[in-house]
Design a protein around this motif. Structure first.
Motif, mmCIF file in Angstrom:
data_model
loop_
_atom_site.group_PDB
_atom_site.id
_atom_site.type_symbol
_atom_site.label_atom_id
_atom_site.label_comp_id
_atom_site.label_asym_id
_atom_site.label_seq_id
_atom_site.Cartn_x
_atom_site.Cartn_y
_atom_site.Cartn_z
ATOM 1 N N LEU A 101 -5.481 -43.115 42.531
ATOM 2 C CA LEU A 101 -5.292 -41.675 42.335
ATOM 3 C C LEU A 101 -4.319 -40.752 43.750
ATOM 4 N N LEU A 102 -4.741 -41.959 44.778
ATOM 5 C CA LEU A 102 -4.032 -41.208 45.866
ATOM 6 C C LEU A 102 -2.112 -41.723 45.647
ATOM 7 N N ARG A 103 -2.694 -43.179 44.984
ATOM 8 C CA ARG A 103 -0.624 -43.173 44.853
ATOM 9 C C ARG A 103 0.298 -42.437 44.399
ATOM 10 N N SER A 146 -6.648 -33.039 43.760
ATOM 11 C CA SER A 146 -7.841 -33.685 44.709
ATOM 12 C C SER A 146 -8.396 -32.074 45.109
ATOM 13 N N VAL A 147 -7.521 -31.066 45.736
ATOM 14 C CA VAL A 147 -8.067 -29.831 45.951
ATOM 15 C C VAL A 147 -8.172 -29.120 44.916
ATOM 16 N N CYS A 148 -7.609 -29.093 43.874
ATOM 17 C CA CYS A 148 -7.661 -28.110 42.944
ATOM 18 C C CYS A 148 -9.055 -27.680 42.267
ATOM 19 N N ASP A 149 -9.633 -29.413 41.971
ATOM 20 C CA ASP A 149 -10.316 -29.537 41.867
ATOM 21 C C ASP A 149 -11.600 -29.581 42.067
ATOM 22 N N THR A 150 -11.592 -29.901 43.227
ATOM 23 C CA THR A 150 -12.863 -29.916 44.585
ATOM 24 C C THR A 150 -13.706 -28.354 44.400
ATOM 25 N N ILE A 151 -11.507 -27.639 44.763
ATOM 26 C CA ILE A 151 -12.332 -25.864 44.840
ATOM 27 C C ILE A 151 -12.992 -25.278 43.459
ATOM 28 N N GLN A 209 -12.192 -39.128 50.626
ATOM 29 C CA GLN A 209 -13.449 -39.497 49.455
ATOM 30 C C GLN A 209 -11.487 -39.918 48.411
ATOM 31 N N LEU A 210 -10.839 -39.567 49.011
ATOM 32 C CA LEU A 210 -9.755 -39.765 48.475
ATOM 33 C C LEU A 210 -8.779 -41.568 49.185
ATOM 34 N N GLU A 211 -9.145 -41.076 50.315
ATOM 35 C CA GLU A 211 -8.618 -42.467 50.653
ATOM 36 C C GLU A 211 -9.695 -43.886 50.093
#
Length: 329
Positions: free
Chosen positions: A137-139, A148-153, A130-132
């Protein structure tokens, strides 16, 4: 070694690029370029496996020990060469009304981010894909992965809380349903409370680390990521409040259920006592007239036996009406 490495890739300007397959060479290439970072994902590494990786990345031994040994408390620790964060994942299974948990550890450092997962409830595989698709955002580099990890969890916390809320509504309806309390309700409430304990262990301790990230000042976290991290902290606070609210409500439901059981037991005892009194009167009269004495009232009279039966009936009917009016029957 390849078993524990789920994925290893280099990213530049928000896009995945070709790089060395060996993580050591990939890290050196990312640091040499200056505007790229390495994202390496590990799955349940052993101590020996993670020690090899930690030598290349310069990870702190205490953080490595925590990453190998699961069942850690959510926390955020800053070391000279890295930032270490522990998060617990939650998964809700509606079929068995069960909450399962796992763990995700993150290492942020110079031109790299490392994710270590334990347990089956891990959203990282889909998260990377999803991030790719979001290069804007990934830049932001490792900070984007952290967010993204915190948000998804945390989104998983909200989904689990919604599922638990539906179960709680069902338990509440059963407790306050008309008629006698449902058998096994107390056991069900205790089991539900254990699910909430697992949820609180994930959401509660994580709030303070998320607020630290949202305030800024942590190493290896870009300032541009702070607004996104504040949004995650807000969602986490909402999930935490929802879980704590359910826990308090469940305690009240348990108290109400125990009160209902106590009231029902009192009603049962009153009914038993009323029927015992109704049975005691004819038993007493029959016992008196069965003592075989010669001189007893109406013993030789032809109407003595019917009179005794009539007395039993009148007294029992009178007691029955009294108990009925008082609600004992």
């Amino acid at each position: 070694m390849s078993r524990m490495i789920v994925d290893c890739a280099i990213y530049r300007d928000g896009h995945r690029i070709e790089g060395p397959e060996d993580y050591s060479d990939a890290l050196a290439a990312a640091r040499a370029a200056g505007d790229t970072f390495l994202w390496i994902g590990l799955a349940e590494p052993t101590t020996a496996e993670l020690d090899l990786v930690s030598e290349e990345f310069g990870l702190h031994p205490l953080a490595v020990e925590d990453a190998v040994n699961a069942h850690q408390r959510p926390k955020l620790e800053s070391y000279p060469d890295s930032l270490f964060m522990v998060l617990k994942t939650l998964g809700y299974h509606s079929e068995g009304h069960l909450v399962t948990s796992g763990e995700v550890m993150l290492f942020l450092g110079d031109s790299y981010v490392m994710t270590v997962r334990h347990g089956s409830d891990s959203p990282l595989a889909a998260l990377r894909a999803q991030l790719e698709k979001q290069p804007d955002l990934l830049r932001y580099g490792p900070s984007a992965v952290l967010h993204s990890v915190c948000d998804t969890i945390v989104d998983g916390y909200l989904e689990a809380a919604d599922g638990l809320q539906a179960d709680l509504d069902e338990v509440e309806a059963d407790v306050f349903a008309p008629g006698r309390p449902v058998r096994g309700t107390a056991e069900r409430i205790y089991g539900f409370k254990r699910q909430l304990v697992a949820a609180r262990r994930a959401t509660g301790p994580l709030l303070e680390p998320m607020l630290r990230l949202a305030r800024g000042g942590e190493p290896f976290v870009e300032a541009e990521a702070q607004p996104y991290l504040r949004d995650v902290a807000d969602h986490l606070a909402r999930a935490n409040e929802q879980v704590e609210g359910m826990d308090r409500l469940l305690t009240d439901i348990l108290s109400a259920n125990l009160a209902q059981v106590s009231v029902q037991q009192n009603n049962d005892m009153r009914q038993i006592s009323a029927w015992a009194a109704l049975a005691a009167v004819p038993t007493m009269i029959a016992g008196i007239y069965g003592m075989n004495f010669d001189f007893m009232p109406e013993l030789r009279q032809p109407w003595g036996y019917p009179a005794a039966l009539l007395l039993m009936t009148v007294v029992c009917v009178g007691l029955h009406r009294v108990f009925k009016r008082s609600g004992w029957l």
